[in-house]
Design a protein around this motif. Sequence first.
Motif, PDB file in Angstrom:
ATOM      1  N   PHE A  54       0.846  -1.206   0.000  1.00  0.00           N
ATOM      2  CA  PHE A  54       0.000   0.000   0.000  1.00  0.00           C
ATOM      3  C   PHE A  54       0.883   1.258   0.000  1.00  0.00           C
ATOM      4  O   PHE A  54       0.602   2.211  -0.716  1.00  0.00           O
ATOM      5  CB  PHE A  54      -0.949  -0.004   1.209  1.00  0.00           C
TER       6      PHE A  54
ATOM      7  N   SER B 133      -5.125   2.438  -5.712  1.00  0.00           N
ATOM      8  CA  SER B 133      -4.376   1.330  -5.087  1.00  0.00           C
ATOM      9  C   SER B 133      -4.797   1.182  -3.621  1.00  0.00           C
ATOM     10  O   SER B 133      -5.726   0.412  -3.327  1.00  0.00           O
ATOM     11  CB  SER B 133      -2.871   1.542  -5.258  1.00  0.00           C
ATOM     12  N   GLN B 134      -4.127   1.912  -2.720  1.00  0.00           N
ATOM     13  CA  GLN B 134      -4.449   1.797  -1.286  1.00  0.00           C
ATOM     14  C   GLN B 134      -5.937   2.100  -1.064  1.00  0.00           C
ATOM     15  O   GLN B 134      -6.481   3.018  -1.671  1.00  0.00           O
ATOM     16  CB  GLN B 134      -3.595   2.823  -0.548  1.00  0.00           C
ATOM     17  N   GLY B 135      -6.567   1.332  -0.169  1.00  0.00           N
ATOM     18  CA  GLY B 135      -8.009   1.487   0.022  1.00  0.00           C
ATOM     19  C   GLY B 135      -8.368   2.628   0.961  1.00  0.00           C
ATOM     20  O   GLY B 135      -8.293   2.485   2.181  1.00  0.00           O
TER      21      GLY B 135
ATOM     22  N   TYR C 283      -5.067 -10.210   3.780  1.00  0.00           N
ATOM     23  CA  TYR C 283      -4.691  -8.848   4.159  1.00  0.00           C
ATOM     24  C   TYR C 283      -3.305  -8.891   4.806  1.00  0.00           C
ATOM     25  O   TYR C 283      -2.965  -9.848   5.508  1.00  0.00           O
ATOM     26  CB  TYR C 283      -5.746  -8.250   5.098  1.00  0.00           C
TER      27      TYR C 283
ATOM     28  N   ASN D  43     -11.118  -8.589   1.719  1.00  0.00           N
ATOM     29  CA  ASN D  43     -10.087  -7.790   1.061  1.00  0.00           C
ATOM     30  C   ASN D  43      -8.897  -8.716   0.845  1.00  0.00           C
ATOM     31  O   ASN D  43      -8.439  -9.317   1.823  1.00  0.00           O
ATOM     32  CB  ASN D  43      -9.697  -6.620   1.975  1.00  0.00           C
TER      33      ASN D  43
ATOM     34  N   TYR E  64     -15.388  -4.695   6.670  1.00  0.00           N
ATOM     35  CA  TYR E  64     -16.273  -4.278   5.560  1.00  0.00           C
ATOM     36  C   TYR E  64     -17.709  -4.743   5.770  1.00  0.00           C
ATOM     37  O   TYR E  64     -18.450  -4.908   4.806  1.00  0.00           O
ATOM     38  CB  TYR E  64     -15.713  -4.790   4.220  1.00  0.00           C
TER      39      TYR E  64
ATOM     40  N   LYS F  37     -13.193   2.487   7.824  1.00  0.00           N
ATOM     41  CA  LYS F  37     -13.855   1.912   6.647  1.00  0.00           C
ATOM     42  C   LYS F  37     -15.287   2.387   6.553  1.00  0.00           C
ATOM     43  O   LYS F  37     -15.817   2.644   5.489  1.00  0.00           O
ATOM     44  CB  LYS F  37     -13.891   0.377   6.752  1.00  0.00           C
TER      45      LYS F  37
ATOM     46  N   PHE G 239     -13.472  -2.816  -3.153  1.00  0.00           N
ATOM     47  CA  PHE G 239     -12.444  -3.204  -4.103  1.00  0.00           C
ATOM     48  C   PHE G 239     -13.037  -4.013  -5.247  1.00  0.00           C
ATOM     49  O   PHE G 239     -13.913  -4.856  -5.028  1.00  0.00           O
ATOM     50  CB  PHE G 239     -11.375  -4.044  -3.413  1.00  0.00           C
TER      51      PHE G 239
ATOM     52  N   ARG H  12      -6.151  -5.267  -8.094  1.00  0.00           N
ATOM     53  CA  ARG H  12      -7.257  -4.778  -7.273  1.00  0.00           C
ATOM     54  C   ARG H  12      -7.369  -3.263  -7.420  1.00  0.00           C
ATOM     55  O   ARG H  12      -6.376  -2.549  -7.291  1.00  0.00           O
ATOM     56  CB  ARG H  12      -6.981  -5.128  -5.796  1.00  0.00           C
TER      57      ARG H  12
HETATM   58  N1  GLN Z   1      -6.720  -1.512   4.131  1.00  0.00           N
HETATM   59  C1  GLN Z   1      -6.179  -0.694   3.092  1.00  0.00           C
HETATM   60  C2  GLN Z   1      -6.142  -1.493   1.791  1.00  0.00           C
HETATM   61  O1  GLN Z   1      -6.401  -2.651   1.763  1.00  0.00           O
HETATM   62  C3  GLN Z   1      -4.766  -0.227   3.352  1.00  0.00           C
HETATM   63  C4  GLN Z   1      -4.383   0.133   4.722  1.00  0.00           C
HETATM   64  C5  GLN Z   1      -2.889   0.345   4.790  1.00  0.00           C
HETATM   65  O2  GLN Z   1      -2.350   1.121   4.021  1.00  0.00           O
HETATM   66  N2  GLN Z   1      -2.231  -0.371   5.634  1.00  0.00           N
HETATM   67  O3  GLN Z   1      -5.821  -0.932   0.795  1.00  0.00           O
END
Ligand code: GLN
Length: 383
Positions: free
Chosen positions: A18, A34-36, A123, A172, A203, A234, A318, A363
């Motif tokens: 990320f 990219s990063q969520g 994750y 995720n 989520y 989230k 995502f 993703r």
């Molecule tokens: N949960 C977020 C993702 O999946 C990222 C969180 C983080 O940067 N550690 O993108």
Amino acid sequence: MNNPDFNSKLPYVKSSIFSVMSGLAHQHNAINLSQGFPNFKSDPKLLELVNKAMINGFNQYAPMAGAIELREAIANKFQLLYNNSYCPETEITVTAGATQAIYTIISAFIKPNDEVIIFRPAYDCYEPTIALNGGKTISVQLEAPNYTVNWTTVASKITPNTKMIIINTPHNPSGTVWSKEDMLMLQKLIDGTNIIVLSDEVYEHIIFDKMHHQSACLFPILKAHSFVVASFGKTFHNTGWKLGYCCAPEKLMKEFQKVHQFNVFCVNHPMQKAIAEYINEPQHYRMLPDFYQEKRDLFLSLIQHSRFKITPSKGTYFQVLDFSAITDENDVVFAKRLTKEHKLASIPMSVFNENNTDYKVLRFCFAKTDDTLKRAADIINLI
Ligand code: GLN
Ligand code: PMP
């Protein structure tokens, strides 16, 4: 001068994907899917509530387990959504995001040589935390595009050393969701054992097509073995606030708090007060499935004629896209090239797989304004 060897506990851990992909997006001025994290603002009402809490003087340490109003509001939310709850006094702790809850749960229970089963793609914070505590990660690899669980395989991985199973639905990075049958299979597997389940449900409110989230708390035997972990980042578009919580039966929560009190002791107070008031209006989370489904549907309609193969996301924010019809490149190489040359950043999924197996999927985070999604789709359609 000699060159001291500080003997890393995590010699193979590098910067998270990320940080890498968000950094690259920034460097190349690319659209960052990219990063969520959302790129829209959170509700001004919630910001006002934080301001109010600060002005009213809630700027010192919160109670160790969290502001009691927030724990009560969390308990009410469980009652409303799952007709099932946790005791605010003894079964709920407010944490510095889900990450700290996960870190603390693993640290409270995993000893050297304990085995922890995780489902891959996984994750990124689970495995290093298991390793830091001397535990052993046992992976169950799920296969693209459906990522369905073969429960016979899971059963075959359970040994007398299995201490914990970590699950994550909605999932995720795959955007898949576990069914009631999956949860019942898990419940059957752990019944009669001392296995702890860490159920990462960050989520829970982002689930589509009228499906219902299958929380571990809905299954009585499972609930008795489980920590349910959640994140307000989230849920309310404030990932930078790092506020989350976990719930578990008292016996498990007591052990959790023994570590939590020395890990952070407590987490930021004004945001807890604000969120307590905010979630007492259930509409604030009840609207989330529709809100994110609209984003998913917009994104997918915009890219339906692209060369990427689409299996619609069922939950999370995502969307996984298969690029096997576009290139043979490794997904990390392709994701970096897309960022540099096409100005669109995504996350290569192989980094979450056992042995970094590359299934040619990326993703994309669709928690973005419609304008950002349209600009991203214009790029995707030209690839
Ligand atoms: N949960 C977020 C993702 O999946 C990222 C969180 C983080 O940067 N550690 O993108
Ligand atoms: N679990 C999963 C599956 C996640 O995607 C994330 C990232 N949001 C977390 C845990 C960590 O959540 P938080 O930002 O609240 O620490």
